[in-house]
Design a protein around this motif. Structure first.
Motif, PDB file in Angstrom:
ATOM      1  N   GLN A 128       2.104 -15.256  28.978  1.00  0.00           N
ATOM      2  CA  GLN A 128       2.430 -14.097  27.834  1.00  0.00           C
ATOM      3  C   GLN A 128       2.943 -15.021  26.700  1.00  0.00           C
ATOM      4  O   GLN A 128       2.577 -14.910  25.461  1.00  0.00           O
ATOM      5  N   ILE A 137       2.994 -14.164  34.932  1.00  0.00           N
ATOM      6  CA  ILE A 137       2.324 -13.727  33.672  1.00  0.00           C
ATOM      7  C   ILE A 137       3.116 -13.730  32.369  1.00  0.00           C
ATOM      8  O   ILE A 137       2.403 -14.149  31.161  1.00  0.00           O
ATOM      9  N   ASN A 168       2.267  -7.860  30.022  1.00  0.00           N
ATOM     10  CA  ASN A 168       2.590  -8.242  31.244  1.00  0.00           C
ATOM     11  C   ASN A 168       2.344  -6.966  32.051  1.00  0.00           C
ATOM     12  O   ASN A 168       3.133  -5.961  32.263  1.00  0.00           O
ATOM     13  N   VAL A 215      -2.061 -13.819  27.328  1.00  0.00           N
ATOM     14  CA  VAL A 215      -2.321 -12.326  27.704  1.00  0.00           C
ATOM     15  C   VAL A 215      -1.326 -11.726  26.726  1.00  0.00           C
ATOM     16  O   VAL A 215      -0.503 -12.166  26.283  1.00  0.00           O
ATOM     17  N   ALA A 227      -5.855 -13.066  32.398  1.00  0.00           N
ATOM     18  CA  ALA A 227      -5.950 -11.940  31.251  1.00  0.00           C
ATOM     19  C   ALA A 227      -6.838 -10.952  31.615  1.00  0.00           C
ATOM     20  O   ALA A 227      -6.750  -9.753  30.771  1.00  0.00           O
TER      21      ALA A 227
END
Length: 171
Positions: A72, A68, A80, A77, A29
């Motif tokens: 996501q 990632i 990306n 997060v 993150a």
């Protein structure tokens, strides 16, 4: 269950080790685009074992993107950052190449004139219409309409020199 080739598994393991060595101390993150750029530059310079070429760098970046993406999807997060990173301009073994250049109309006409027989027709079809050579070789008269000047491309020659369907439904 998927069957994964041994070479793919080795590449995945190597990429995971490189990502862990280069970015493992950072929370996903908290990663920035600059972190990803620095990581790829370090990988290109050989900090994670041997200098890497463009294809290996692309694969490494793609693996980082996949890592990632998993977070996501889980909402860890928002974006990306690896997708926004760029490969280093020059990796140690990358040789700058001239960009490809299409033939001009005059050059194409000269090439068609130099080609003989059926080859001149194939060169002309490919050059003017963007047909792949395999598609031009599989063209049949039933697919040519000279009244309205159209060609229907729905087949290609396969590696066994047989007429086969076009590669995809869309093509």
């Amino acid at each position: 269950r998927q069957r994964i080739a041994p070479g793919t598994l080795l590449m995945d393991e190597w990429a995971a080790k490189a990502i862990k060595a280069g970015l493992g101390h950072r929370r996903i993150a908290a990663l920035t685009v600059q972190d990803c750029d620095r990581f790829l530059l370090a990988a290109a310079e050989g900090q994670f074992g041997g200098t890497l070429g463009r294809n290996q760098l692309r694969r490494l970046r793609q693996k980082l993107i996949k890592v990632i993406e998993n977070d996501q999807r889980r909402g860890v997060v928002g974006r990306n950052v690896a997708q926004l990173s760029v490969l280093p301009d020059e990796s140690p073994d990358h040789v700058a190449r001239r960009p490809p250049r299409a033939l001009t109309y005059d050059e194409l006409a000269r090439l068609v004139k130099e080609a003989s027989g059926v080859a001149s027709v194939l060169v002309d079809l490919s050059g003017r219409n963007g047909l792949r050579p395999a598609e031009a070789r599989a063209l049949r008269w039933s697919r040519v309409d000279l009244d309205v000047n159209t060609i229907r491309v729905d087949a290609q020659m396969n590696r066994f020199n047989q007429v086969a369907p076009a590669k995809t439904r869309r093509s």
